[in-house]
Write a protein that holds these residues in place. Structure first.
Motif, PDB file in Angstrom:
ATOM      1  N   GLU A 212       0.809  -1.217   0.000  1.00 39.94           N
ATOM      2  CA  GLU A 212       0.000   0.000   0.000  1.00 39.94           C
ATOM      3  C   GLU A 212       0.843   1.269   0.000  1.00 39.94           C
ATOM      4  O   GLU A 212       0.338   2.356  -0.331  1.00 39.94           O
ATOM      5  N   ASP A 213       2.132   1.156   0.354  1.00 39.38           N
ATOM      6  CA  ASP A 213       3.017   2.323   0.301  1.00 39.38           C
ATOM      7  C   ASP A 213       3.226   2.797  -1.134  1.00 39.38           C
ATOM      8  O   ASP A 213       3.678   3.915  -1.369  1.00 39.38           O
ATOM      9  N   GLY A 214       2.892   1.922  -2.099  1.00 37.72           N
ATOM     10  CA  GLY A 214       3.115   2.270  -3.491  1.00 37.72           C
ATOM     11  C   GLY A 214       2.004   3.067  -4.143  1.00 37.72           C
ATOM     12  O   GLY A 214       2.169   3.556  -5.266  1.00 37.72           O
ATOM     13  N   LEU A 215       0.870   3.223  -3.470  1.00 39.50           N
ATOM     14  CA  LEU A 215      -0.251   3.949  -4.061  1.00 39.50           C
ATOM     15  C   LEU A 215       0.100   5.424  -4.241  1.00 39.50           C
ATOM     16  O   LEU A 215       0.491   6.105  -3.290  1.00 39.50           O
ATOM     17  N   ILE A 216      -0.049   5.917  -5.454  1.00 39.16           N
ATOM     18  CA  ILE A 216       0.351   7.287  -5.788  1.00 39.16           C
ATOM     19  C   ILE A 216      -0.776   8.272  -5.511  1.00 39.16           C
ATOM     20  O   ILE A 216      -1.923   8.049  -5.893  1.00 39.16           O
ATOM     21  N   ASP A 217      -0.433   9.353  -4.868  1.00 41.67           N
ATOM     22  CA  ASP A 217      -1.338  10.479  -4.654  1.00 41.67           C
ATOM     23  C   ASP A 217      -0.900  11.579  -5.620  1.00 41.67           C
ATOM     24  O   ASP A 217       0.103  12.247  -5.395  1.00 41.67           O
ATOM     25  N   TRP A 218      -1.661  11.764  -6.681  1.00 38.93           N
ATOM     26  CA  TRP A 218      -1.249  12.689  -7.738  1.00 38.93           C
ATOM     27  C   TRP A 218      -1.287  14.153  -7.309  1.00 38.93           C
ATOM     28  O   TRP A 218      -0.768  15.019  -8.017  1.00 38.93           O
ATOM     29  N   SER A 219      -1.854  14.433  -6.140  1.00 39.71           N
ATOM     30  CA  SER A 219      -1.846  15.816  -5.657  1.00 39.71           C
ATOM     31  C   SER A 219      -0.484  16.217  -5.095  1.00 39.71           C
ATOM     32  O   SER A 219      -0.220  17.400  -4.879  1.00 39.71           O
ATOM     33  N   ARG A 220       0.376  15.253  -4.884  1.00 38.92           N
ATOM     34  CA  ARG A 220       1.728  15.560  -4.419  1.00 38.92           C
ATOM     35  C   ARG A 220       2.566  16.074  -5.590  1.00 38.92           C
ATOM     36  O   ARG A 220       2.190  15.949  -6.757  1.00 38.92           O
ATOM     37  N   SER A 221       3.731  16.626  -5.289  1.00 38.70           N
ATOM     38  CA  SER A 221       4.589  17.163  -6.344  1.00 38.70           C
ATOM     39  C   SER A 221       5.173  16.038  -7.191  1.00 38.70           C
ATOM     40  O   SER A 221       5.312  14.896  -6.736  1.00 38.70           O
ATOM     41  N   ALA A 222       5.526  16.388  -8.429  1.00 39.33           N
ATOM     42  CA  ALA A 222       6.148  15.409  -9.318  1.00 39.33           C
ATOM     43  C   ALA A 222       7.455  14.870  -8.715  1.00 39.33           C
ATOM     44  O   ALA A 222       7.758  13.683  -8.842  1.00 39.33           O
ATOM     45  N   GLN A 223       8.197  15.728  -8.028  1.00 44.78           N
ATOM     46  CA  GLN A 223       9.450  15.293  -7.412  1.00 44.78           C
ATOM     47  C   GLN A 223       9.195  14.252  -6.327  1.00 44.78           C
ATOM     48  O   GLN A 223       9.879  13.224  -6.255  1.00 44.78           O
ATOM     49  N   ASP A 224       8.196  14.508  -5.486  1.00 44.62           N
ATOM     50  CA  ASP A 224       7.882  13.551  -4.423  1.00 44.62           C
ATOM     51  C   ASP A 224       7.428  12.213  -4.985  1.00 44.62           C
ATOM     52  O   ASP A 224       7.804  11.143  -4.476  1.00 44.62           O
ATOM     53  N   ILE A 225       6.612  12.259  -6.045  1.00 40.48           N
ATOM     54  CA  ILE A 225       6.132  11.012  -6.638  1.00 40.48           C
ATOM     55  C   ILE A 225       7.286  10.275  -7.332  1.00 40.48           C
ATOM     56  O   ILE A 225       7.389   9.040  -7.254  1.00 40.48           O
TER      57      ILE A 225
END
Length: 313
Positions: A212-225
């Motif tokens: 579940e740590d792999g689920l992407i939250d697209w509201s975060r910055s591109a760098q963080d993702i």
């Protein structure tokens, strides 16, 4: 004292531990035993498979021990009978009880894949990348009953590449761990080890990564993702959803010139799939659907076209 005089027990399980084991063997240590996790089911056939460390030990005719629990009195007695002067531990997979820590004549020494006291715990390589660190390394330390809290001995550092994945960093740190342990062994033989206490106030915990740590939250910055994706590559992998299906992504880079609603596909062509994030855009060059192979973007898109304006997540 020389390495040949040191009765050494090695404890380790995965590939990461192999380089250090090889270093001890090459140094001429008197290897009286190798401890590794019990054989585990592997592959589609679920056949029992030996750990990489077990295979390497058997190739060098070193006795192998695989207790289910090292805390078991019989396992402790078996280890005591080897009369080790030194126990070296690298990603063994079990916590050493006090009874074991007190067995060797000299020390129990651990090779840990971070610059302690930062990133104690099971997943320091992944966590350093996810957190966007630009530097990491390895530390050898005297083991105590705490979790990676023992006195530090030798540190070796290296820079983390801006696009480096956890898998790539893993391999470099494994070799660096061998170097650090070889230096530790030299100092032990020379009587010049200088243990240094850790500052607990500077520590942080790097727990085992979960799917579940792999689920992407697209509201975060591109760098963080981007950091999340490479920090979880190859396992457990970063993922999002495409029309209700899990879509794993890898091989990412940044495009800070594009903007849009987070999760929106801005462009999709042979150069990659560009997705808007909370800040900037993420360029995805490798994608994978359930039951399929990981594919380069150009190959993925030939079988599953993606169009600008559609959403991920």
């Amino acid at each position: 004292m020389s390495p040949e005089e040191i009765r050494t027990v090695f404890m380790g399980t995965p590939e990461f531990a192999l380089a250090t084991l090889d270093g001890l063997i090459a140094a001429g240590c008197q290897m009286v035993g190798v401890y590794t996790q019990p054989d585990r089911p592997k592959g589609r056939g679920k056949k029992l498979a030996a750990s990489p460390v077990k295979e390497r030990a058997l190739a060098h005719d070193i006795p192998v021990f695989q207790p289910l629990k090292l805390r078991d009195p019989q396992a402790v007695a078996e280890l005591e009978a080897l009369k080790p002067d030194l126990i070296v531990v690298v990603a063994y997979g079990q916590i050493l009880p006090k009874a074991v820590l007190e067995i060797p004549r000299y020390h129990c020494i651990n090779v840990h894949a971070s610059l302690l006291p930062k990133y104690r715990g099971a997943a320091p390589i992944n966590k350093a990348i996810v957190d966007g660190e630009s530097e990491t390394g390895v530390t050898t330390m005297l083991m105590d009953v705490g979790l990676d809290t023992g006195d530090m001995l030798v540190k070796r550092s290296l820079a983390i590449g801006p696009d480096e994945t956890a898998g790539q960093l893993h391999d470099r740190l494994a070799l660096l761990g061998r170097e650090a342990m070889e230096e530790t062994l030299r100092q032990l033989c020379a009587g010049t080890l200088a243990p240094e206490k850790q500052d607990d106030a500077l520590s942080c915990y790097a727990g085992m990564m979960k799917k579940e740590d792999g689920l992407i939250d697209w509201s975060r910055s591109a760098q963080d993702i981007h950091n999340q994706v490479r920090g979880l590559d190859p396992w457990p992998g970063a993922y999002t959803f495409l029309e209700g299906e899990v879509l794993k992504i890898a091989g990412t880079s940044l495009d800070q010139t594009l903007t849009g609603e987070p999760g929106t596909i801005l462009q999709a062509d042979k150069s990659g799939v560009r997705v808007a994030c909370g800040q900037g855009a993420l360029v995805i060059s490798e994608l994978q659907l359930p039951g399929k192979k990981r594919l380069a973007a150009v190959n993925f898109l030939s079988g599953r076209p993606l169009f600008g304006g559609s959403k991920l997540g």
